[in-house]
Design an enzyme around this catalytic site. Sequence first.
Site, PDB file in Angstrom:
ATOM      1  N   ASP A 143      -8.749 -95.824  61.446  1.00  6.72           N
ATOM      2  CA  ASP A 143      -9.890 -95.449  62.278  1.00  6.72           C
ATOM      3  C   ASP A 143     -11.091 -96.741  60.827  1.00  6.72           C
ATOM      4  OD1 ASP A 143     -12.386 -94.336  63.101  1.00  6.72           O
ATOM      5  OD2 ASP A 143     -12.834 -93.319  61.475  1.00  6.72           O
ATOM      6  N   SER A 144     -12.343 -96.821  61.913  1.00  6.17           N
ATOM      7  CA  SER A 144     -12.999 -97.358  60.791  1.00  6.17           C
ATOM      8  C   SER A 144     -14.101 -96.279  59.568  1.00  6.17           C
ATOM      9  CB  SER A 144     -14.589 -97.718  61.758  1.00  6.17           C
ATOM     10  OG  SER A 144     -14.972 -95.881  62.044  1.00  6.17           O
ATOM     11  N   CYS A 201      -9.311 -94.269  66.255  1.00  4.17           N
ATOM     12  CA  CYS A 201     -10.348 -94.450  66.523  1.00  4.17           C
ATOM     13  C   CYS A 201     -11.370 -94.707  68.180  1.00  4.17           C
ATOM     14  CB  CYS A 201     -11.102 -95.300  65.658  1.00  4.17           C
ATOM     15  SG  CYS A 201     -12.742 -96.485  65.699  1.00  4.17           S
ATOM     16  N   GLU A 244     -20.523 -90.720  57.535  1.00  6.03           N
ATOM     17  CA  GLU A 244     -20.198 -91.525  56.799  1.00  6.03           C
ATOM     18  C   GLU A 244     -20.721 -91.430  55.270  1.00  6.03           C
ATOM     19  OE1 GLU A 244     -17.221 -93.777  56.700  1.00  6.03           O
ATOM     20  OE2 GLU A 244     -17.366 -93.188  58.427  1.00  6.03           O
ATOM     21  N   CYS A 278     -15.754 -90.117  70.194  1.00  9.47           N
ATOM     22  CA  CYS A 278     -15.963 -91.045  68.772  1.00  9.47           C
ATOM     23  C   CYS A 278     -15.264 -89.872  67.920  1.00  9.47           C
ATOM     24  CB  CYS A 278     -17.264 -91.048  68.433  1.00  9.47           C
ATOM     25  SG  CYS A 278     -17.397 -91.302  66.766  1.00  9.47           S
ATOM     26  N   HIS A 282     -15.677 -89.546  64.285  1.00  9.79           N
ATOM     27  CA  HIS A 282     -16.940 -88.637  63.625  1.00  9.79           C
ATOM     28  C   HIS A 282     -16.613 -87.963  64.021  1.00  9.79           C
ATOM     29  CE1 HIS A 282     -15.838 -92.790  61.765  1.00  9.79           C
ATOM     30  NE2 HIS A 282     -16.702 -92.445  61.078  1.00  9.79           N
TER      31      HIS A 282
HETATM   32  N1  DGL Z   1     -14.172 -93.324  64.916  1.00  4.18           N
HETATM   33  C1  DGL Z   1     -14.916 -94.203  65.380  1.00  4.18           C
HETATM   34  C2  DGL Z   1     -14.591 -93.651  66.895  1.00  4.18           C
HETATM   35  O1  DGL Z   1     -13.990 -92.864  67.024  1.00  4.18           O
HETATM   36  C3  DGL Z   1     -16.006 -95.244  65.588  1.00  4.18           C
HETATM   37  C4  DGL Z   1     -16.827 -94.833  64.679  1.00  4.18           C
HETATM   38  C5  DGL Z   1     -18.106 -96.348  64.244  1.00  4.18           C
HETATM   39  O2  DGL Z   1     -18.859 -96.705  65.040  1.00  4.18           O
HETATM   40  O3  DGL Z   1     -17.519 -97.338  63.257  1.00  4.18           O
HETATM   41  O4  DGL Z   1     -15.665 -94.530  67.883  1.00  4.18           O
END
Ligand code: DGL
Length: 274
Positions: free
Chosen positions: A9-10, A73, A152, A184, A186
């Site tokens: 993931d990011s 992600c 984050e 997402c 997150h």
């Molecule tokens: N966790 C990522 C997702 O599911 C995105 C996070 C980011 O913007 O870096 O899209």
Amino acid sequence: MDRPIGMFDSGFGGLTVARAVIDLLPHEDIVYIGDTGRYPYGSKPQSEVRKFARQLAWSLVKDYDAKAIVVACNTAAAAALDDLVTELPVPVIGVIEPGAKALVAATRNGRVGVIGTVGTVMSGAYDRAVAHTRVPVVLTTAACPGFVEFVERGQTSGDEIAILADRMLAPVKAAGVDTLLLGCTHYPYLARVIGQAMGPSVTLVSSADETAFVAREQLGAMGLLRQPSNDVAEHQFLSSGDIGWFADLGRRLFGPELAQAEAWAPPTTDQPAE
Ligand code: DGL
């Protein structure tokens, strides 16, 4: 098959998917990379996210001998899943299709919502995935820039995020959705704030559990699952950013198994990832 499942993931978001995979497949070794040094992905062009996703996935296969990749992600899956499925020598599982299926299965009034990053929403990946289910629903999508940055930074509650949530969720609220997919990885960390803004009659769905079920099914069908044994499964966590911060916040979000984090660095040349 004793090789690990690779996930990326990011940043911290994919840990919500890692949690579900570890809970459902406790015998599997996992290698997780959070690309915190280059987050956020959601505001970057698709071509750049695709490049990052290829680097991460190829590194998991070549450097960590991953037997399968879970793209934990949505933004990366929206930008690169098709490429990764085509080019990688191992099965690749994304979060978008499982999420879309869970979403249409949960609605009662047929009005559903998906929230995600700008990259995910603009890609139209959820519009296609929901249409692909052939369940007749009306879909409203909304990008929620800012949510990922709060997570984050380790801020998952408070007035600031509640005010932002009210603003960002206005379109899906106005559409009268009864089910909202957290598109997402997150966002499950913000589920309380999002739930409060949406109200108690709206069901929140996350793709984490559904993705874990798909991983179990796909790897099982291919004979790639590890045989249950008394050996303790290994879970390795890597980050391209500050590994001290990754371990500290990761432990808070994920739990005590995230005892330490190691460094992962992207390739320094622009050579094709493989
Ligand atoms: N966790 C990522 C997702 O599911 C995105 C996070 C980011 O913007 O870096 O899209």
